[in-house]
Design a protein around this motif. Sequence first.
Motif, PDB file in Angstrom:
ATOM      1  N   VAL B 210       0.796  -1.225   0.000  1.00  0.00           N
ATOM      2  CA  VAL B 210       0.000   0.000   0.000  1.00  0.00           C
ATOM      3  C   VAL B 210       0.834   1.282   0.000  1.00  0.00           C
ATOM      4  O   VAL B 210       0.273   2.371  -0.010  1.00  0.00           O
ATOM      5  CB  VAL B 210      -0.952   0.050   1.226  1.00  0.00           C
ATOM      6  N   ALA B 211       2.138   1.185   0.018  1.00  0.00           N
ATOM      7  CA  ALA B 211       2.924   2.412   0.097  1.00  0.00           C
ATOM      8  C   ALA B 211       4.294   2.187  -0.532  1.00  0.00           C
ATOM      9  O   ALA B 211       4.672   1.066  -0.818  1.00  0.00           O
ATOM     10  CB  ALA B 211       3.086   2.846   1.547  1.00  0.00           C
ATOM     11  N   ASP B 230      11.678   3.841   3.986  1.00  0.00           N
ATOM     12  CA  ASP B 230      10.575   4.648   3.468  1.00  0.00           C
ATOM     13  C   ASP B 230      11.026   5.463   2.264  1.00  0.00           C
ATOM     14  O   ASP B 230      12.220   5.610   2.003  1.00  0.00           O
ATOM     15  CB  ASP B 230      10.043   5.566   4.574  1.00  0.00           C
ATOM     16  N   ALA B 231      10.051   6.051   1.588  1.00  0.00           N
ATOM     17  CA  ALA B 231      10.344   6.782   0.358  1.00  0.00           C
ATOM     18  C   ALA B 231      11.279   7.960   0.591  1.00  0.00           C
ATOM     19  O   ALA B 231      12.011   8.360  -0.314  1.00  0.00           O
ATOM     20  CB  ALA B 231       9.048   7.266  -0.277  1.00  0.00           C
ATOM     21  N   ASP B 250       7.579 -10.183   5.202  1.00  0.00           N
ATOM     22  CA  ASP B 250       6.574  -9.967   4.160  1.00  0.00           C
ATOM     23  C   ASP B 250       5.418  -9.187   4.781  1.00  0.00           C
ATOM     24  O   ASP B 250       5.127  -9.338   5.968  1.00  0.00           O
ATOM     25  CB  ASP B 250       6.068 -11.288   3.578  1.00  0.00           C
ATOM     26  N   TRP B 251       4.774  -8.360   3.981  1.00  0.00           N
ATOM     27  CA  TRP B 251       3.735  -7.459   4.488  1.00  0.00           C
ATOM     28  C   TRP B 251       2.369  -8.127   4.438  1.00  0.00           C
ATOM     29  O   TRP B 251       2.065  -8.895   3.524  1.00  0.00           O
ATOM     30  CB  TRP B 251       3.666  -6.198   3.633  1.00  0.00           C
ATOM     31  N   SER B 252       1.530  -7.743   5.385  1.00  0.00           N
ATOM     32  CA  SER B 252       0.120  -8.090   5.252  1.00  0.00           C
ATOM     33  C   SER B 252      -0.455  -7.232   4.131  1.00  0.00           C
ATOM     34  O   SER B 252       0.104  -6.178   3.806  1.00  0.00           O
ATOM     35  CB  SER B 252      -0.623  -7.825   6.564  1.00  0.00           C
ATOM     36  N   SER B 427       7.188  -4.472  -7.480  1.00  0.00           N
ATOM     37  CA  SER B 427       6.344  -3.558  -6.709  1.00  0.00           C
ATOM     38  C   SER B 427       4.882  -3.750  -7.076  1.00  0.00           C
ATOM     39  O   SER B 427       4.548  -4.202  -8.167  1.00  0.00           O
ATOM     40  CB  SER B 427       6.731  -2.098  -6.977  1.00  0.00           C
ATOM     41  N   HIS B 428       4.053  -3.406  -6.145  1.00  0.00           N
ATOM     42  CA  HIS B 428       2.639  -3.261  -6.461  1.00  0.00           C
ATOM     43  C   HIS B 428       2.541  -1.983  -7.279  1.00  0.00           C
ATOM     44  O   HIS B 428       3.535  -1.324  -7.514  1.00  0.00           O
ATOM     45  CB  HIS B 428       1.848  -3.204  -5.161  1.00  0.00           C
ATOM     46  N   ARG B 429       1.379  -1.638  -7.713  1.00  0.00           N
ATOM     47  CA  ARG B 429       1.298  -0.397  -8.483  1.00  0.00           C
ATOM     48  C   ARG B 429       1.669   0.772  -7.595  1.00  0.00           C
ATOM     49  O   ARG B 429       1.323   0.801  -6.418  1.00  0.00           O
ATOM     50  CB  ARG B 429      -0.088  -0.247  -9.092  1.00  0.00           C
ATOM     51  N   ILE B 430       2.355   1.727  -8.174  1.00  0.00           N
ATOM     52  CA  ILE B 430       2.841   2.833  -7.377  1.00  0.00           C
ATOM     53  C   ILE B 430       1.672   3.739  -6.999  1.00  0.00           C
ATOM     54  O   ILE B 430       0.938   4.178  -7.869  1.00  0.00           O
ATOM     55  CB  ILE B 430       3.900   3.615  -8.179  1.00  0.00           C
ATOM     56  N   PRO B 431       1.475   3.975  -5.738  1.00  0.00           N
ATOM     57  CA  PRO B 431       0.330   4.796  -5.326  1.00  0.00           C
ATOM     58  C   PRO B 431       0.472   6.232  -5.853  1.00  0.00           C
ATOM     59  O   PRO B 431       1.568   6.710  -6.004  1.00  0.00           O
ATOM     60  CB  PRO B 431       0.399   4.790  -3.807  1.00  0.00           C
TER      61      PRO B 431
END
Lengths: 189, 431
Positions: B210-211, B230-231, B250-252, B427-431
């Motif tokens: 999510v981030a 972090d970013a 690993d993240w939830s 990565s997941h899609r970049i928020p």
Amino acid sequence: MRTTRRPILTALAIVATLTLAASGCKKKAPETVPEPPSPPAPIEETKAPDTAPPAAEPFPSQKVNTTPVEQSIDDLNRSGVLKTVYFAYDSNDIDPAATAILQGNATWLKGHAKYNVEVGGHCDERGSIGYNVALGDRRANAVKSYLVSLGADGSKLVAVSYGEEKPADPGHDESAFAKNRRAEFTIKP
Amino acid sequence: MRRTVFATVLVATAALAQEPSPAPGGIRDVISGSGFTKIKIAIPDPAADAASAEAAREIAQTVRDDLDFSGYFEIVDPSLYPLTATSKEATPAAAWASVGAASVATGTVSVSGGKLDLRAKLMNTTESGTTLFDRRYGGPPDLVRRVAHQLADDIVQQLTGQLGIASTWIAFVGKHGKGKEIYMMDYDGRRVRRITTTGSINLMPTWSPVAQRLAFMSWRTGPPSIDVLDADGKVSRATTAGGTMNISPDWSPDGRRIVYASNAAGNAEIFILDLSSGRSTRLTSSPAIDTSPTFSPNGREIAFTSDRAGPPQIYVMDAEGLNVRRLTTDGNYADAAAWSPKGDKIAFASRVEGRFDVVVLDVPTGATTRLTHAEGNNENPRWSPDGRHIVFASSRGGGYDLYTMRADGTDVRRLTRGGDAQTPDWSHRIP
């Protein structure tokens, strides 16, 4: 008394430095022997140990037994007072060879109880990266437990896994693998 | 690591035309079925003055590469594009149709005053040249590829109804000096940048769902521990359960918890850390090694590796640690499970006769499919966010490099060439 011995020790230190430099050995002089203040010119010439002819002994041998008051931690680690043990593939069993080594290590640890010691657990590269970290931990902890059972102080021993990340031998064959499946000891400041 | 590590990217897009109507359902049906027909699309270089011609070429080529990679498209050969200029067809749309394009994206680009400005128009060549979108994309000039990836994703979404992956990143581990640092790159292997400077060993970066955050394991302070990056480049140490080994984070799915393996209870067990309270809860209890946990996309289950029955195999349990069951019997050694985004498949590394291959297990049936075939070791598979691709580390070229393949094992592409890249995560899609 120390002050009066200093010139002799300084001369010996120079001899030692020359000899060690000529042989390419990087071993530091014991801490009780002061470094020569500014090395005389000939020392510069011995800096290429591979090509320079063997340095003639500039002084006749005058062997004096010195006993360092205390070895540095670096010296202790280099001298290998705590010996590495090896494991079979995917195993954390302490075999007879490792047993004998660890008994020696335990004796040393009991005689030098003030030192903190890291037990590093390592694996060969054939397993997966993730599982190998856990396997290295199991090896390090098996060794630590055995040392504690022999009387070593567990609070001074830290088991740290390195998985397959720090091979002792970078090769990719069975002989390299055998050298990499190990628990090795590092005395810590 | 003081800089903004994720290269804060603001690609402004503005809809110039009215929001287009959704792509016709017909196309969606065609591409999701088996044996679908690829969409034929032309991507000519955007019009540009001499100073912007190089950017125009790079944008067009990047979009073509992205669309080709997606698997949805067939790119009309650019050598045919000049024919449209001399075409006798009545409309530009008809001219593009005459070279075989069902869709075309045209545009203009200018790079000046430290700004990149792209206007792109996607057009259907049938239905008398319907404009599907007309948008402007802007950003600093060094983000030419980023802008192109955004346009490619917009084209994918417009024409297929699916979310594209061209704007995604891959984090991985690469050798640096005597250590291993965390790196990231675009999904296509370009724009590689190192994002940690620890002088130590770091492994297994994992993106938060999510981030723009990465969790990874690090030896930078001694025993392996879990860090979160972090970013803004800030690294914080996760408050794990204790012990001298805290690994494999690993993240939830909601990004609020981290599941990991720890020896806090004596040997490697699975724990879960609630990031807001800093409290860890133990999930497994076995004298065996339990490690490499990974959340299912719906958050209800956790797959992990255990050697409780002999050599390591993949197991799955409920997220509370109950109902443990064995998932794999494939080969004699399995690790590095990764759920597909839909949760219906689990990719993992399986070793047979001394070599690892990437294998995919169909969760409902338990059937396995080997995707790589005895070309070196093939390990650490991770899915693209659309579930159509897998990135993995392979030693087929000597040292380990990163490769992608389609989820069926075809279309293998090499992303890195240094022989020292491992443990990727898409990565997941970049928020």
